[in-house]
Design an enzyme around this catalytic site. Structure first.
Site, mmCIF file in Angstrom:
data_model
loop_
_atom_site.group_PDB
_atom_site.id
_atom_site.type_symbol
_atom_site.label_atom_id
_atom_site.label_comp_id
_atom_site.label_asym_id
_atom_site.label_seq_id
_atom_site.Cartn_x
_atom_site.Cartn_y
_atom_site.Cartn_z
ATOM 1 C CG ASP A 122 7.028 1.812 -2.662
ATOM 2 O OD1 ASP A 122 7.859 2.266 -3.466
ATOM 3 O OD2 ASP A 122 5.804 2.025 -2.760
ATOM 4 C CD GLU B 205 0.923 4.241 -1.807
ATOM 5 O OE1 GLU B 205 1.578 3.728 -0.864
ATOM 6 O OE2 GLU B 205 1.434 4.947 -2.698
ATOM 7 C CG HIS C 126 6.312 2.565 -6.691
ATOM 8 N ND1 HIS C 126 6.201 3.662 -5.891
ATOM 9 C CD2 HIS C 126 6.449 3.039 -7.966
ATOM 10 C CE1 HIS C 126 6.257 4.763 -6.639
ATOM 11 N NE2 HIS C 126 6.411 4.406 -7.901
HETATM 12 ZN ZN LIG Z 1 5.249 3.643 -4.031
#
Ligand SMILES: [Zn+2]
Length: 285
Positions: free
Chosen positions: A189, A141, A179
């Site tokens: 994203d 992330e 993703h």
């Molecule tokens: Zn994501």
């Protein structure tokens, strides 16, 4: 002597202060260790055949095994406003989401889960025939609200994390994806601002040959009136071979454009998109 003593005192003082900084995640770290102990215990028990089949005469464990290794890396942006916000989300049991790594705008990297364990970052997702992406991937992330450019220090740290993962687990270049690629109907994203070409230069992620954009002879096909991307190859087929879930074709096209043709968005393939798509499709055959 006096001159030497002062920096030494300062060093000792700052080390003492640093060791006194309270970790706000001490309680959830205890939770992590307990969970890891529980998994360790279950891994230590001898396996048994399912009740539905007659068991062998002895309990026999093989001597030859190791841990399963991740084979994909999925990159995300957090769509949040700070690393602290994300760390809180990922340590709140009711959120049911997590990632292996969280990288801040300043490059500071939190390794939140052992690479061998399964993080909850992909959700309902699919890439090629892989339907349980969480079981075979590492989730990373990036602290980014989804509309801003990715910070340089953050990308520098990301590249270092990717190098170490690629080296440790021998992950193929094409298996570094976003993703939005694996969940095209639900996720967007990382955003179109994510520097995929910079990653691809270093062997993380697939990329097309720049020549296909300018050299028309490099594309051995005529863009046919049926909207194909190559001889007998439909956009759906090309996207499917690359890995996209094409059950919702406009969503797959949009995910492809975000990743590979970020100058344009939408669900229509331009001639340039078709050249890129065909080039990538051939690399995946
Ligand atoms: Zn994501």
């Amino acid at each position: 002597m006096q001159r030497l003593a002062t920096p030494l005192v300062l060093l000792v003082l700052s080390a003492t202060i640093a060791s006194c900084v309270k970790n706000p995640y001490a309680a959830t770290n205890r939770f992590y260790k307990q969970q890891a102990r529980d998994f360790t215990r279950s891994l230590q028990t001898m396996p048994a055949a399912p009740d539905s089949v007659p068991a062998g005469r002895y309990s026999v464990g093989t001597t030859n095994f190791n841990l399963r290794k991740p084979n994909y890396v999925i990159i995300h942006h957090t769509a949040q406003h700070s690393v602290d916000e994300t760390l809180k989300t990922f340590t709140l049991p009711r959120s049911q989401v997590s990632a292996h790594y969280v990288i801040g705008r300043d490059g500071q990297t939190y390794h939140m889960l052992n690479d061998y364990l399964r993080a909850w970052h992909g959700g309902v997702a699919r890439w090629g025939n892989v339907t349980d992406v969480n079981s075979c991937s590492i989730g990373i992330e990036l602290d980014n609200d989804g509309t801003e450019p990715f910070a340089e220090a953050q990308i520098t740290s990301l590249l270092r994390v990717l190098s170490s993962l690629k080296r440790a687990y021998n992950i193929p270049a094409a298996n570094f994806i976003g993703h939005g690629d694996i969940a095209p109907t639900r996720k967007n994203d990382p955003s179109a601002l994510f520097p995929w070409p910079k990653l691809a230069e270093r062997g993380f992620g697939l990329w097309y040959d720049a020549a296909v954009l300018t050299d028309t002879t490099a594309a051995p096909f005529a863009l046919d009136s049926l909207g194909g991307v190559g001889p007998g190859i439909t956009p759906r087929e090309a996207l499917r071979i690359i890995g996209y879930d094409t059950r919702d074709l406009p969503a797959a096209v949009s995910a492809f454009k975000r990743h590979f043709a970020s100058a344009e968005s939408g669900t229509e393939l331009t001639e340039q998109d078709r050249r890129i798509l065909f080039n990538l499709y051939r690399k995946c055959l």
